[in-house]
Motif scaffolding. Sequence first.
Motif, short mmCIF file in Angstrom:
data_model
loop_
_atom_site.label_atom_id
_atom_site.label_comp_id
_atom_site.label_asym_id
_atom_site.label_seq_id
_atom_site.Cartn_x
_atom_site.Cartn_y
_atom_site.Cartn_z
N LEU A 489 0.68 -1.48 0.19
CA LEU A 489 -0.30 0.05 0.15
C LEU A 489 1.17 1.34 -0.33
CD1 LEU A 489 -3.07 1.28 0.68
CD2 LEU A 489 -2.37 1.35 3.19
N THR A 490 0.39 2.62 -0.58
CA THR A 490 1.14 3.37 -0.86
C THR A 490 0.47 4.14 0.05
OG1 THR A 490 2.65 2.71 -3.19
CG2 THR A 490 2.67 4.95 -2.60
N ALA A 491 1.25 5.19 0.86
CA ALA A 491 0.30 6.65 1.29
C ALA A 491 1.05 7.79 1.03
CB ALA A 491 0.24 6.39 3.25
N ASP A 492 0.56 8.67 0.33
CA ASP A 492 0.76 9.30 0.04
C ASP A 492 0.08 10.66 1.39
OD1 ASP A 492 2.01 9.32 -2.04
OD2 ASP A 492 0.93 8.71 -3.49
N GLY A 493 1.18 12.30 1.16
CA GLY A 493 0.80 12.74 2.25
C GLY A 493 1.79 13.97 2.70
N SER A 494 2.03 14.35 3.98
CA SER A 494 2.97 15.03 3.80
C SER A 494 3.02 14.88 5.86
CB SER A 494 2.69 17.19 4.01
OG SER A 494 1.78 16.85 3.92
N GLY A 495 4.40 15.55 5.82
CA GLY A 495 4.59 15.43 7.44
C GLY A 495 4.90 14.26 8.71
N VAL A 502 2.49 2.79 9.25
CA VAL A 502 0.56 2.84 8.60
C VAL A 502 -0.18 2.20 9.22
CG1 VAL A 502 -0.64 2.33 7.06
CG2 VAL A 502 1.63 3.70 6.27
N LEU A 503 -0.74 2.59 9.67
CA LEU A 503 -1.62 1.69 10.69
C LEU A 503 -3.90 1.01 9.83
CD1 LEU A 503 -1.90 4.64 13.77
CD2 LEU A 503 -0.64 2.45 12.79
N TRP A 504 -3.32 0.17 10.49
CA TRP A 504 -5.10 -0.28 9.20
C TRP A 504 -5.43 -0.56 10.30
CZ3 TRP A 504 -5.24 -1.92 4.01
CH2 TRP A 504 -6.18 -2.20 3.70
N ASN A 505 -6.73 -0.27 10.66
CA ASN A 505 -7.36 -0.45 11.64
C ASN A 505 -6.92 0.39 12.84
OD1 ASN A 505 -10.15 -0.53 9.65
ND2 ASN A 505 -9.43 -2.43 9.79
N GLY A 506 -6.44 1.09 12.79
CA GLY A 506 -4.94 1.14 14.06
C GLY A 506 -4.31 0.04 14.97
N ALA A 507 -4.03 -0.80 13.93
CA ALA A 507 -2.70 -1.60 14.16
C ALA A 507 -1.85 -1.45 13.22
CB ALA A 507 -3.31 -3.16 13.94
N ALA A 508 -0.60 -1.24 13.66
CA ALA A 508 0.54 -1.02 12.56
C ALA A 508 1.25 -1.69 11.62
CB ALA A 508 1.98 -0.92 13.58
N ARG A 509 0.85 -1.69 10.43
CA ARG A 509 1.90 -2.73 9.62
C ARG A 509 3.39 -2.02 8.79
NH1 ARG A 509 -1.60 -4.61 11.47
NH2 ARG A 509 -3.52 -5.57 10.34
N THR A 510 3.66 -3.57 8.74
CA THR A 510 5.72 -3.36 8.63
C THR A 510 5.37 -1.72 6.86
OG1 THR A 510 6.04 -5.41 9.05
CG2 THR A 510 7.12 -4.23 7.51
N THR A 511 6.17 -1.30 8.11
CA THR A 511 6.71 0.22 6.53
C THR A 511 7.71 1.30 6.18
OG1 THR A 511 4.44 1.25 8.04
CG2 THR A 511 5.43 3.06 7.14
N THR A 512 7.35 1.61 5.12
CA THR A 512 9.28 1.84 4.77
C THR A 512 8.78 3.26 4.57
OG1 THR A 512 9.84 -0.35 3.46
CG2 THR A 512 10.79 1.68 2.78
N PHE A 513 10.10 4.31 5.24
CA PHE A 513 10.00 5.22 5.02
C PHE A 513 10.87 5.61 3.36
CE2 PHE A 513 9.86 10.07 5.88
CZ PHE A 513 10.61 10.70 5.68
N VAL A 514 10.02 6.18 2.71
CA VAL A 514 10.09 6.53 1.04
C VAL A 514 11.00 8.37 1.05
CG1 VAL A 514 10.29 6.83 -1.27
CG2 VAL A 514 8.80 5.19 0.48
N ASN A 515 9.57 8.90 1.60
CA ASN A 515 10.19 10.22 1.90
C ASN A 515 9.26 10.74 2.38
OD1 ASN A 515 7.86 11.74 0.17
ND2 ASN A 515 9.48 11.04 -1.44
N ALA A 516 9.20 12.20 2.91
CA ALA A 516 8.49 13.11 3.64
C ALA A 516 6.99 13.14 3.76
CB ALA A 516 8.47 14.57 3.94
#
Length: 855
Positions: A489-495, A502-516
């Motif tokens: 899943l790709t999450a776009d935004g800022s900050g 990334v939280l899925w229904n409040g539960a953390a999922r393995t996440t890769t930081f690409v950029n801000a």
Amino acid sequence: MDGSNFVAGASVLWSGAARSTTFVSATRLTASIPASDIGAVGSALVGVRNPDGQASDGQLFSIAPPGGLACPPTVWFTEYFSNVSLSGTPTRTACEPHGDPASRELFQLYGVGAPDGLPADNFSVRWTGRFPFAATAYTFRALANDAARIYVDGVLILTTANQGQTYWVTRNVTAGEHEVKIEFWDASGTANVAVDWRAIPAADALLFGISPTNSIDGKAFTLTADGLNYTPGSTVFWNGEAKPTTFVSSTRLTAAIPAEDVTHPTSVGITVRTPGLSITNVQIFTVGPAPAITALTPSSAAAGGPDFTLTIDGTGFVSGAVVIFNGVDRATTFVSATRLTVPIPAASIRFPGIGSVQVRNPGGIFSNTVGFPITTRPDPILTALTPSSTTAGGPAFTLIADGDGFQSGVQLLWNGSARSTTQFSSMQVRASITAADIATAGAVTITIRSLDGKVSNAMTFTVTGAGSAPTLTSITPSGAMAGGLAFTLTADGSGFVSGATVLWNGAARTTTFVNAGRLTASIPAADIAVAGSASVTVRNPDNQVSGAKPFTINGDAPCSPGQFSAQYFSNMTLTAPATLTQCEAAVNYDWGAGGPAGLPVDNFSARWTRNVSFPAGSVTFTVRADDGVRLFLDGVAIIDQWHDQPATTYTATRTVTAGTHEVKVEYYENTGDAVIQLSWTTGPPPTITTLTPNTAAAGGPAFTLTVDGTSFVSGATVMWNGSGRQTTFVSPTRLMAAIAALDISSGGTIPVTVRNPDLQVSNVQTFTVTGTVCSPGLFRAEYFSNISLTPPATRTACEETVFNDYGAGGPTGLPVDNFSVRWTGRFSLSKGNYQFTARADDGVRVFLDGVPIID
């Protein structure tokens, strides 16, 4: 292949080429390696690629010459290693002649030095050779500092344990050529090894065994001695005293043993002497109950470990019994007739191998011998940190590190510096982190170091500054079919900051930081097993959480407008249940000799169903298939070619009313190549007249692109440089598309087109990204006077390579510390597998087509 994060459908790559792979678990795969892969001496790089295209790092597989030999018979193939474990790629190899067969087959005296090219301590050597043997018994001898092992035809026959002591063993060998392998290692001090083997002359008598081997009743008895090369007149000796002997055959003698010889507990040496004065080897006979070892506690120890107490359990122990560890008598405590204890110093387990434990009762009565493995000390493994982040300027705290292989004396390293550490178990340590350690924001590298210097893998602890909450603007994809496969899943935004989750229904999922402005997260199949919806948010390390975006999990209902509901079956008859279901934008596949991920490459079938909005009029449908295909319009078959065939194209034209119609295609693949493609044409192709905006500054934020034109239909897609973007259908003359910040990260011109669901594509309109524009084959470099790549760039430039060693300095015009750089370029690559290498101090990320491959 053992590792982590493997998913069903993962492939083992052999020098970049996929091999037939079996998914065992998330931590194990097996792969079939054909003989052709190891046809030549050398090495292969072995990795794992998950179905989403993400690949692991590579491990080197060494391909030795046949039989391990690269040298002629009677010449040693020698492998030199710069470690004591004979592991990894040898530092060097060589063909080396053996010694004088009449004296020493192998003799190396290194003293306090080492072989050429190896360190003076902590090295190992393996010699492998093939040598002629006669059909007889051979005695193999070895002496080594520190330790050695001998193998014959791959079977371990001898291990040395004590430095400076000669060990020997006798083995019967058949006539012909046999492989001899010698392994040797030195940890410190003097290094030498001597190994030889000699044939026992055929005329010499041999004593293979005696029966019985023990007497406990004090009565006279007949002793049977079995062996080889006995002649009439041969005599059995009892501790050097001849006994009345009967010659039975050339392989058996019997001797009369009187009661007076078995009245007191003792050990007796039994030999045979022939009339030709050939004297055999010794066999031991015990008088009185012999001790027996049944268990050792502990049953093994790690090489290089500390002193410990060994507990020996068994039967027949008496006061005064002595434990012999690796051939050396140890100070023994008699606990009972069934238990002894003995202290074992660390020096006795310095090196890996198989030790020996034996008990000797008073009178020289020995027990059985039990092996005591001295294992290679495991590397520490770090798996989790609690907490994994904190806010800069906070108070001191205790950091909990979980993992495995933590030995006594381990230390937690904070950016390479030891912190006060307490070991709770082999799987957990805790360290005191001071307020000064977290005074400023940044990423901290955490590792665990053992007393022997071994260091674990690294994990990142994030110290964040107080800031505003992250903003989540879009997620891609925004929906999936229930029961589908795991995906990214790709999450776009800022900050977003490093360590964001990334939280899925409040539960953390393995996440890769690409950029801000972008994160990616691994969503397991279990998250989309049931139809419904999920709430997706982003949480920064300071626990501030973004607003939510909904993710739709479609059940039996159709997919989103403009998508096919796809069902894949592991059979040719579309027989339920489906192996895989998912939503797809088009039916346009040419798998060649392969097939869909997760299905067999042959003998599968698939069904695609979609509701399509057509204008009133004529529609021409085109399918191309290898093998069978059927096309239905509103449930009526309009193309039916359900048979094996090479890739063949069929068309059908039908008149439809304005509105929504069901289009369904069914397909099966038997063997060979697999192709299925579907398209249709209705009215004129779409046309773009204007883009709003039609320009943006490089490095700017995400934005919405308005595309005006004609002949757009529901389900049309805006194509950005040939790749589809999330598109909203407004009217037949207007579309709107979400353009991510990553799409305008560097200057240049971007072709924009529109593709209708019937695959007709519009003319091209150009979108201009202003800023430094570099030619293909060059990097556009953006230099920032901060470590977060926060615009604006201090300067930009076109550069040929990314190959900079600034030392204690930095790039021109930037501070020597606290800066960051982004290089972006487009390069023409031929099809194949590529290895990307990055070397950095400090942080580095590498993206290929926007996907992080090194982070």
